[in-house]
Design a protein around this motif. Structure first.
Motif, PDB file in Angstrom:
ATOM      1  N   GLU A 131      14.707   4.233   2.923  1.00 14.72           N
ATOM      2  CA  GLU A 131      13.992   4.249   1.642  1.00 14.72           C
ATOM      3  C   GLU A 131      12.517   3.936   1.841  1.00 14.72           C
ATOM      4  O   GLU A 131      11.656   4.586   1.238  1.00 14.72           O
ATOM      5  CB  GLU A 131      14.639   3.254   0.670  1.00 14.72           C
ATOM      6  CG  GLU A 131      15.986   3.730   0.163  1.00 14.72           C
ATOM      7  CD  GLU A 131      16.730   2.680  -0.642  1.00 14.72           C
ATOM      8  OE1 GLU A 131      16.332   1.481  -0.609  1.00 14.72           O
ATOM      9  OE2 GLU A 131      17.712   3.047  -1.308  1.00 14.72           O
ATOM     10  N   ARG A 132      12.199   2.954   2.689  1.00 10.29           N
ATOM     11  CA  ARG A 132      10.791   2.643   2.990  1.00 10.29           C
ATOM     12  C   ARG A 132      10.098   3.845   3.619  1.00 10.29           C
ATOM     13  O   ARG A 132       8.978   4.195   3.247  1.00 10.29           O
ATOM     14  CB  ARG A 132      10.689   1.445   3.945  1.00 10.29           C
ATOM     15  CG  ARG A 132      10.647   0.092   3.273  1.00 10.29           C
ATOM     16  CD  ARG A 132      10.222  -1.027   4.224  1.00 10.29           C
ATOM     17  NE  ARG A 132      10.920  -1.037   5.503  1.00 10.29           N
ATOM     18  CZ  ARG A 132      12.103  -1.616   5.723  1.00 10.29           C
ATOM     19  NH1 ARG A 132      12.727  -2.239   4.754  1.00 10.29           N
ATOM     20  NH2 ARG A 132      12.649  -1.581   6.926  1.00 10.29           N
ATOM     21  N   GLU A 134      10.852   7.012   3.309  1.00 15.62           N
ATOM     22  CA  GLU A 134      10.659   8.068   2.310  1.00 15.62           C
ATOM     23  C   GLU A 134       9.537   7.716   1.331  1.00 15.62           C
ATOM     24  O   GLU A 134       8.768   8.587   0.935  1.00 15.62           O
ATOM     25  CB  GLU A 134      11.972   8.349   1.583  1.00 15.62           C
ATOM     26  CG  GLU A 134      12.983   9.046   2.482  1.00 15.62           C
ATOM     27  CD  GLU A 134      14.359   9.186   1.857  1.00 15.62           C
ATOM     28  OE1 GLU A 134      14.550   8.805   0.673  1.00 15.62           O
ATOM     29  OE2 GLU A 134      15.264   9.676   2.569  1.00 15.62           O
ATOM     30  N   ARG A 135       9.444   6.441   0.948  1.00 15.73           N
ATOM     31  CA  ARG A 135       8.337   6.027   0.066  1.00 15.73           C
ATOM     32  C   ARG A 135       7.000   6.242   0.761  1.00 15.73           C
ATOM     33  O   ARG A 135       6.043   6.745   0.171  1.00 15.73           O
ATOM     34  CB  ARG A 135       8.488   4.555  -0.337  1.00 15.73           C
ATOM     35  CG  ARG A 135       9.364   4.336  -1.544  1.00 15.73           C
ATOM     36  CD  ARG A 135       9.229   2.938  -2.103  1.00 15.73           C
ATOM     37  NE  ARG A 135       9.414   1.867  -1.141  1.00 15.73           N
ATOM     38  CZ  ARG A 135      10.581   1.328  -0.807  1.00 15.73           C
ATOM     39  NH1 ARG A 135      11.692   1.753  -1.370  1.00 15.73           N
ATOM     40  NH2 ARG A 135      10.644   0.348   0.071  1.00 15.73           N
ATOM     41  N   ASN A 136       6.904   5.850   2.041  1.00 18.21           N
ATOM     42  CA  ASN A 136       5.655   6.027   2.794  1.00 18.21           C
ATOM     43  C   ASN A 136       5.306   7.500   2.949  1.00 18.21           C
ATOM     44  O   ASN A 136       4.135   7.865   2.868  1.00 18.21           O
ATOM     45  CB  ASN A 136       5.747   5.357   4.170  1.00 18.21           C
ATOM     46  CG  ASN A 136       5.774   3.849   4.062  1.00 18.21           C
ATOM     47  OD1 ASN A 136       5.340   3.274   3.066  1.00 18.21           O
ATOM     48  ND2 ASN A 136       6.306   3.198   5.081  1.00 18.21           N
ATOM     49  N   GLU A 137       6.310   8.348   3.160  1.00 17.61           N
ATOM     50  CA  GLU A 137       6.060   9.801   3.250  1.00 17.61           C
ATOM     51  C   GLU A 137       5.520  10.331   1.937  1.00 17.61           C
ATOM     52  O   GLU A 137       4.595  11.124   1.916  1.00 17.61           O
ATOM     53  CB  GLU A 137       7.342  10.538   3.614  1.00 17.61           C
ATOM     54  CG  GLU A 137       7.602  10.670   5.071  1.00 17.61           C
ATOM     55  CD  GLU A 137       8.758  11.623   5.358  1.00 17.61           C
ATOM     56  OE1 GLU A 137       9.495  12.013   4.422  1.00 17.61           O
ATOM     57  OE2 GLU A 137       8.928  11.971   6.520  1.00 17.61           O
ATOM     58  N   LYS A 138       6.123   9.874   0.844  1.00 18.09           N
ATOM     59  CA  LYS A 138       5.685  10.333  -0.477  1.00 18.09           C
ATOM     60  C   LYS A 138       4.239   9.911  -0.737  1.00 18.09           C
ATOM     61  O   LYS A 138       3.429  10.701  -1.217  1.00 18.09           O
ATOM     62  CB  LYS A 138       6.618   9.771  -1.565  1.00 18.09           C
ATOM     63  CG  LYS A 138       6.268  10.243  -2.950  1.00 18.09           C
ATOM     64  CD  LYS A 138       7.208   9.670  -3.977  1.00 18.09           C
ATOM     65  CE  LYS A 138       6.797  10.142  -5.365  1.00 18.09           C
ATOM     66  NZ  LYS A 138       7.554   9.511  -6.409  1.00 18.09           N
ATOM     67  N   ILE A 139       3.909   8.673  -0.404  1.00 16.58           N
ATOM     68  CA  ILE A 139       2.550   8.172  -0.602  1.00 16.58           C
ATOM     69  C   ILE A 139       1.565   8.962   0.237  1.00 16.58           C
ATOM     70  O   ILE A 139       0.498   9.360  -0.229  1.00 16.58           O
ATOM     71  CB  ILE A 139       2.476   6.658  -0.285  1.00 16.58           C
ATOM     72  CG1 ILE A 139       3.234   5.869  -1.347  1.00 16.58           C
ATOM     73  CG2 ILE A 139       1.029   6.195  -0.200  1.00 16.58           C
ATOM     74  CD1 ILE A 139       3.454   4.396  -0.999  1.00 16.58           C
TER      75      ILE A 139
END
Length: 143
Positions: A131-132, A134-139
């Protein structure tokens, strides 16, 4: 082979449990068998697709029928390409079993939950680390 060897464990209805040592030989054998069966199923599907492609002719006389067939095969071939990549991930997971790294997060080193491995045996990260990530990729995509 002695009783309860890896080959026997694959067929006895065994499911990994949190009550036993994490990534014991029995758990490793279970996940290896699960991965190998998954890989075999993918390869059989791919062979079936190839055979069907060789049998089917894209020479329909009607242009609409031909376009429809070509679209169907394009979708099928893209699916097979995704599965080819999945086979690589399955082989990498089997190598991790051989190297004693299977079941441990590549980011934190913590054990990946048995439930996650059961659902996604190619997982390389704990759910939290994934999840971390994927969040970093999205950002980074939004920047």
């Amino acid at each position: 082979m002695p009783a309860n060897d890896a080959g026997d464990w694959a067929d006895d209805g065994y499911r990994p449990s949190a009550d036993e040592p994490f990534m014991s030989l029995r758990q490793q054998a279970y996940f290896r068998n699960k991965l190998l069966n998954w890989k075999d199923a993918i390869l059989q599907d791919a062979a079936g697709t190839l055979n069907q492609l060789q049998l089917d002719s894209l020479r329909e006389s009607d242009l609409t029928d031909r376009a429809s067939s070509e679209t169907d095969w394009s979708i099928e071939l893209r699916t097979r390409d995704r599965q080819r990549k999945l086979v690589s991930k399955i082989e990498a997971a089997i190598r991790r079993i051989d190297e004693g790294e299977y079941g441990y997060c590549e980011v934190t080193g913590e054990p990946i939950s048995l439930g996650r491995l059961e659902a996604r045996p190619i997982a390389t990260m704990t759910l939290e680390a994934q999840e971390r990530h994927e969040r970093n990729e999205k950002i980074s995509r939004e920047d």
